[in-house]
Design a protein around this motif. Structure first.
Motif, PDB file in Angstrom:
ATOM      1  N   MET A 169      86.243  41.172 -13.224  1.00  0.00           N
ATOM      2  CA  MET A 169      85.385  41.409 -14.400  1.00  0.00           C
ATOM      3  C   MET A 169      84.973  40.080 -15.015  1.00  0.00           C
ATOM      4  SD  MET A 169      84.374  44.329 -15.268  1.00  0.00           S
ATOM      5  CE  MET A 169      85.613  45.199 -14.291  1.00  0.00           C
ATOM      6  N   ALA A 170      83.792  39.611 -14.711  1.00  0.00           N
ATOM      7  CA  ALA A 170      83.380  38.292 -15.209  1.00  0.00           C
ATOM      8  C   ALA A 170      82.733  38.404 -16.587  1.00  0.00           C
ATOM      9  CB  ALA A 170      82.409  37.641 -14.243  1.00  0.00           C
ATOM     10  N   THR A 171      83.500  38.094 -17.596  1.00  0.00           N
ATOM     11  CA  THR A 171      82.943  38.135 -18.946  1.00  0.00           C
ATOM     12  C   THR A 171      82.043  36.931 -19.161  1.00  0.00           C
ATOM     13  OG1 THR A 171      84.663  36.801 -19.949  1.00  0.00           O
ATOM     14  CG2 THR A 171      85.106  39.141 -19.715  1.00  0.00           C
ATOM     15  N   THR A 172      81.233  36.991 -20.193  1.00  0.00           N
ATOM     16  CA  THR A 172      80.372  35.829 -20.445  1.00  0.00           C
ATOM     17  C   THR A 172      81.215  34.652 -20.906  1.00  0.00           C
ATOM     18  OG1 THR A 172      79.929  36.416 -22.728  1.00  0.00           O
ATOM     19  CG2 THR A 172      78.445  37.318 -21.066  1.00  0.00           C
ATOM     20  N   GLN A 173      82.323  34.944 -21.529  1.00  0.00           N
ATOM     21  CA  GLN A 173      83.204  33.841 -21.927  1.00  0.00           C
ATOM     22  C   GLN A 173      83.743  33.124 -20.685  1.00  0.00           C
ATOM     23  OE1 GLN A 173      87.102  34.536 -23.264  1.00  0.00           O
ATOM     24  NE2 GLN A 173      87.142  32.794 -24.688  1.00  0.00           N
ATOM     25  N   ASP A 174      84.103  33.904 -19.679  1.00  0.00           N
ATOM     26  CA  ASP A 174      84.541  33.306 -18.426  1.00  0.00           C
ATOM     27  C   ASP A 174      83.464  32.377 -17.887  1.00  0.00           C
ATOM     28  OD1 ASP A 174      86.973  34.511 -18.410  1.00  0.00           O
ATOM     29  OD2 ASP A 174      86.488  36.029 -16.909  1.00  0.00           O
ATOM     30  N   ARG A 175      82.243  32.862 -17.880  1.00  0.00           N
ATOM     31  CA  ARG A 175      81.170  32.021 -17.328  1.00  0.00           C
ATOM     32  C   ARG A 175      81.014  30.741 -18.112  1.00  0.00           C
ATOM     33  NH1 ARG A 175      78.368  36.748 -16.823  1.00  0.00           N
ATOM     34  NH2 ARG A 175      78.547  37.605 -14.714  1.00  0.00           N
ATOM     35  N   GLN A 176      81.157  30.854 -19.412  1.00  0.00           N
ATOM     36  CA  GLN A 176      81.046  29.636 -20.221  1.00  0.00           C
ATOM     37  C   GLN A 176      82.154  28.656 -19.890  1.00  0.00           C
ATOM     38  OE1 GLN A 176      80.940  30.701 -24.318  1.00  0.00           O
ATOM     39  NE2 GLN A 176      78.801  31.435 -24.252  1.00  0.00           N
ATOM     40  N   LEU A 177      83.352  29.185 -19.735  1.00  0.00           N
ATOM     41  CA  LEU A 177      84.476  28.322 -19.396  1.00  0.00           C
ATOM     42  C   LEU A 177      84.210  27.608 -18.077  1.00  0.00           C
ATOM     43  CD1 LEU A 177      87.629  30.439 -20.256  1.00  0.00           C
ATOM     44  CD2 LEU A 177      87.089  28.158 -21.111  1.00  0.00           C
ATOM     45  N   VAL A 178      83.758  28.367 -17.091  1.00  0.00           N
ATOM     46  CA  VAL A 178      83.518  27.780 -15.784  1.00  0.00           C
ATOM     47  C   VAL A 178      82.424  26.721 -15.878  1.00  0.00           C
ATOM     48  CG1 VAL A 178      82.733  28.237 -13.444  1.00  0.00           C
ATOM     49  CG2 VAL A 178      84.335  29.784 -14.529  1.00  0.00           C
ATOM     50  N   GLU A 179      81.385  27.020 -16.620  1.00  0.00           N
ATOM     51  CA  GLU A 179      80.311  26.047 -16.819  1.00  0.00           C
ATOM     52  C   GLU A 179      80.842  24.772 -17.447  1.00  0.00           C
ATOM     53  OE1 GLU A 179      77.317  25.575 -15.722  1.00  0.00           O
ATOM     54  OE2 GLU A 179      77.976  27.340 -14.597  1.00  0.00           O
ATOM     55  N   GLN A 180      81.636  24.964 -18.491  1.00  0.00           N
ATOM     56  CA  GLN A 180      82.190  23.817 -19.210  1.00  0.00           C
ATOM     57  C   GLN A 180      83.029  22.964 -18.253  1.00  0.00           C
ATOM     58  OE1 GLN A 180      84.700  25.005 -22.459  1.00  0.00           O
ATOM     59  NE2 GLN A 180      85.254  22.877 -22.987  1.00  0.00           N
ATOM     60  N   TRP A 181      83.844  23.642 -17.466  1.00  0.00           N
ATOM     61  CA  TRP A 181      84.716  22.943 -16.533  1.00  0.00           C
ATOM     62  C   TRP A 181      83.906  22.170 -15.503  1.00  0.00           C
ATOM     63  CZ3 TRP A 181      89.003  20.714 -15.658  1.00  0.00           C
ATOM     64  CH2 TRP A 181      89.532  20.556 -14.385  1.00  0.00           C
ATOM     65  N   ARG A 182      82.879  22.793 -14.955  1.00  0.00           N
ATOM     66  CA  ARG A 182      82.084  22.097 -13.947  1.00  0.00           C
ATOM     67  C   ARG A 182      81.382  20.901 -14.543  1.00  0.00           C
ATOM     68  NH1 ARG A 182      79.671  27.323 -10.778  1.00  0.00           N
ATOM     69  NH2 ARG A 182      81.678  27.976  -9.932  1.00  0.00           N
ATOM     70  N   SER A 183      80.987  21.039 -15.785  1.00  0.00           N
ATOM     71  CA  SER A 183      80.298  19.906 -16.386  1.00  0.00           C
ATOM     72  C   SER A 183      81.268  18.752 -16.620  1.00  0.00           C
ATOM     73  CB  SER A 183      79.585  20.368 -17.662  1.00  0.00           C
ATOM     74  OG  SER A 183      79.897  19.544 -18.735  1.00  0.00           O
ATOM     75  N   ILE A 184      82.490  19.080 -17.005  1.00  0.00           N
ATOM     76  CA  ILE A 184      83.508  18.030 -17.142  1.00  0.00           C
ATOM     77  C   ILE A 184      83.750  17.353 -15.794  1.00  0.00           C
ATOM     78  CG2 ILE A 184      85.966  17.621 -17.511  1.00  0.00           C
ATOM     79  CD1 ILE A 184      85.910  19.782 -19.645  1.00  0.00           C
ATOM     80  N   GLN A 185      83.928  18.159 -14.785  1.00  0.00           N
ATOM     81  CA  GLN A 185      84.151  17.616 -13.448  1.00  0.00           C
ATOM     82  C   GLN A 185      83.036  16.682 -13.037  1.00  0.00           C
ATOM     83  OE1 GLN A 185      84.558  21.243 -11.081  1.00  0.00           O
ATOM     84  NE2 GLN A 185      86.452  20.368 -10.265  1.00  0.00           N
ATOM     85  N   ASN A 186      81.807  17.161 -13.223  1.00  0.00           N
ATOM     86  CA  ASN A 186      80.686  16.342 -12.802  1.00  0.00           C
ATOM     87  C   ASN A 186      80.639  15.024 -13.537  1.00  0.00           C
ATOM     88  OD1 ASN A 186      79.204  17.587 -10.649  1.00  0.00           O
ATOM     89  ND2 ASN A 186      78.792  19.260 -12.066  1.00  0.00           N
ATOM     90  N   SER A 187      80.785  15.064 -14.847  1.00  0.00           N
ATOM     91  CA  SER A 187      80.655  13.792 -15.539  1.00  0.00           C
ATOM     92  C   SER A 187      81.843  12.903 -15.230  1.00  0.00           C
ATOM     93  CB  SER A 187      80.453  13.992 -17.036  1.00  0.00           C
ATOM     94  OG  SER A 187      81.619  14.485 -17.615  1.00  0.00           O
ATOM     95  N   TYR A 188      83.013  13.505 -15.047  1.00  0.00           N
ATOM     96  CA  TYR A 188      84.150  12.684 -14.703  1.00  0.00           C
ATOM     97  C   TYR A 188      83.940  11.995 -13.365  1.00  0.00           C
ATOM     98  CZ  TYR A 188      88.583  10.943 -13.343  1.00  0.00           C
ATOM     99  OH  TYR A 188      89.557  10.096 -12.911  1.00  0.00           O
TER     100      TYR A 188
END
Lengths: 126, 126
Positions: free
Chosen positions: B1-20
């Motif tokens: 069950m992919a909530t929109t909050q989940d998607r936001q978390l994943v987005e946030q994480w990927r953005s951290i990864q990328n900039s790191y």
DNA sequence: TGTCATTGAATGACGTGTCATATAGATTGA
DNA sequence: TCAATCTATATGACACGTCATTCAATGACA
């Protein structure tokens, strides 16, 4: 000449590093322990799982992750060996491959994703 | 069950990864090219350079960096081999070591730090 | 003082990432 | 149609990080 701005930058950078490494390590350990799969493996699974279209994807994957092309190739090797994913050759461009989750892959992904999201929440949104 | 909050978390994480990863790679390449030293090596040099006190420091270093104890040990190996740092045994606890910059180490650090800060600014403070 | 547990650091085996290269298929243009 | 070039992926050598272990020094306590 260490300006205060320099110090702030360095502080900021170290804090990014720490939170990145801490959460990455936490997720990696948890996934490894419960699903016998590393963080990078999961991230590729996750990308494959969210691509509903059947475009040729090895290439596309490389663009959605900071991993190198060869790193992606090796991660996929392991996923394939573990029976979670299979490489399918593209008919329109036979150099390309696209990836499909196997049933086992889909099952593992949906369980692991719960764990993954929970740990992200715990570590990012405290 | 992919909530929109989940998607936001994943987005946030990927953005951290990328900039790191992007900034780490940029710094690493630059330092490697100009000073023949990796990012981790520089970070240890940097920590040693900012410790003016002469406490026993191998241990303290491990607490200021996300690196493992053995990783620190190996980074210091390389720094020592490169003649940038030297290990000195502590008199009060002969298991411990503290580190000193050599003259070459001090010189390289002060040049490399300029580059390092500049790249941090470029990548973090846009 | 003698034993036992603890601590600081080094080391070796191993896994995984990176770079450079190889290979096979696609594309271009004469 | 045939080279030359380009593109998608795989692979091998190598560097580095991690884990588990080891070793020496320390501390605690009887």
């Amino acid at each position: 000449m260490a300006t205060t701005q320099d110090r702030q930058l360095v502080e900021q950078w170290r804090s990014i590093q720490n939170s990145y490494f801490r959460t990455a390590a936490a997720i990696d350990r948890a996934l490894e322990a419960k699903f016998d799969i590393g963080l990078n493996e999961f991230e590729i699974l996750d990308l494959v799982a969210e691509s509903v279209d059947s475009a040729c994807r090895m290439k596309a994957l490389g663009e959605r992750t900071p991993m190198t092309q060869s790193a992606v190739s090796k991660v996929v090797d392991r996923l394939e060996k573990a029976g979670l994913v299979s490489r399918v050759t593209c008919t329109d461009d036979r150099r390309s491959l696209y990836l499909e989750l196997t049933d086992a892959g889909r099952a593992l992904h949906s369980d692991a994703a719960v764990e993954h999201r929970a740990l992200l929440k715990e570590n990012l949104g405290e």
